[in-house]
Design a protein around this motif. Sequence first.
Motif, PDB file in Angstrom:
ATOM      1  N   LEU A 167       0.813  -1.273  -0.060  1.00  0.00           N
ATOM      2  CA  LEU A 167      -0.193   0.058  -0.014  1.00  0.00           C
ATOM      3  C   LEU A 167       1.066   1.464  -0.124  1.00  0.00           C
ATOM      4  CD1 LEU A 167      -2.663  -0.965   2.780  1.00  0.00           C
ATOM      5  CD2 LEU A 167      -2.832  -1.048   0.234  1.00  0.00           C
ATOM      6  N   GLU A 168       0.518   2.184  -0.961  1.00  0.00           N
ATOM      7  CA  GLU A 168       1.098   3.460  -0.748  1.00  0.00           C
ATOM      8  C   GLU A 168       0.856   4.305   0.288  1.00  0.00           C
ATOM      9  OE1 GLU A 168       1.430   5.572  -4.621  1.00  0.00           O
ATOM     10  OE2 GLU A 168       1.595   3.784  -5.754  1.00  0.00           O
ATOM     11  N   VAL A 169       1.519   4.718   1.184  1.00  0.00           N
ATOM     12  CA  VAL A 169       1.047   5.657   2.706  1.00  0.00           C
ATOM     13  C   VAL A 169       1.644   6.850   2.266  1.00  0.00           C
ATOM     14  CG1 VAL A 169       0.973   3.642   3.913  1.00  0.00           C
ATOM     15  CG2 VAL A 169       3.181   4.707   3.763  1.00  0.00           C
ATOM     16  N   ASP A 170       0.941   7.924   3.083  1.00  0.00           N
ATOM     17  CA  ASP A 170       1.409   9.094   3.039  1.00  0.00           C
ATOM     18  C   ASP A 170       2.542   9.359   4.096  1.00  0.00           C
ATOM     19  OD1 ASP A 170       0.056   9.370   5.310  1.00  0.00           O
ATOM     20  OD2 ASP A 170      -1.593  10.628   4.662  1.00  0.00           O
ATOM     21  N   SER A 171       2.814  10.746   3.939  1.00  0.00           N
ATOM     22  CA  SER A 171       4.080  10.923   5.120  1.00  0.00           C
ATOM     23  C   SER A 171       3.573  10.768   6.522  1.00  0.00           C
ATOM     24  CB  SER A 171       4.549  12.561   4.960  1.00  0.00           C
ATOM     25  OG  SER A 171       3.338  13.284   5.355  1.00  0.00           O
ATOM     26  N   HIS A 172       2.382  10.548   6.710  1.00  0.00           N
ATOM     27  CA  HIS A 172       1.995  10.223   8.221  1.00  0.00           C
ATOM     28  C   HIS A 172       1.831   8.885   8.449  1.00  0.00           C
ATOM     29  CE1 HIS A 172       1.667  14.577   9.055  1.00  0.00           C
ATOM     30  NE2 HIS A 172       1.112  14.678   7.882  1.00  0.00           N
ATOM     31  N   GLY A 173       2.164   8.045   7.333  1.00  0.00           N
ATOM     32  CA  GLY A 173       1.845   6.464   7.574  1.00  0.00           C
ATOM     33  C   GLY A 173       0.386   5.952   7.252  1.00  0.00           C
ATOM     34  N   PHE A 174      -0.433   6.664   6.556  1.00  0.00           N
ATOM     35  CA  PHE A 174      -1.821   6.336   6.345  1.00  0.00           C
ATOM     36  C   PHE A 174      -2.068   5.969   4.688  1.00  0.00           C
ATOM     37  CE2 PHE A 174      -2.441   8.837  10.133  1.00  0.00           C
ATOM     38  CZ  PHE A 174      -3.568   8.306  10.565  1.00  0.00           C
TER      39      PHE A 174
END
Length: 186
Positions: A167-174
């Motif tokens: 899964l591609e996550v954002d800079s906050h790990g979501f």
Amino acid sequence: MPEPAAPEQDQQQTGADDNTEQEQEQQQQQQGFTTLSAEDLSEEELNEFKEIFNLVDRDGGGSISNSELGDLMDTLGINATQEEIDLMINEIDQDSNGEIDFDEFVAVMSRKVNAMYTIDQVRGAFRVFEDKSRPGHILPAELEKTLNDHCSSVISKEQVHELVRQLEVDSHGFFHYQEYINLNLH
């Protein structure tokens, strides 16, 4: 020396081939698939397919053999018999050489699944895992825990971990599932 076929016979044969292709397309549409050609895909999509193809084509021979396809099935946790693997190859293999070349791979990978589920149904399924402080987002660790707790009879912990890891996550790990839905289901 055999006599060449009359042009009418050639046209009849070509027409029969066209009918077979049309029948296959209709059958795929009834099964919920639309096949796109390489021209319908973006350069990014083609590059992604090439990357996947190269991972499966372990010997770098330019085609996927049935043993390489078998290895892929094992990696995905799909227990396929040799007969099932041969059937998959035969279904995809347009030139009947017993292997899947890149063009054949693209044809099969670019099949778009027609909406068997509505966007709202998919969104609802993702919402089950949604982080309440960030609507439209999922914490991959929560998804992994839930899948391990409730789906262990269907998928191994290693397979769940590999799935979630992709899964591609954002800079906050979501993981932003709404973005995923917008990109893949519209």
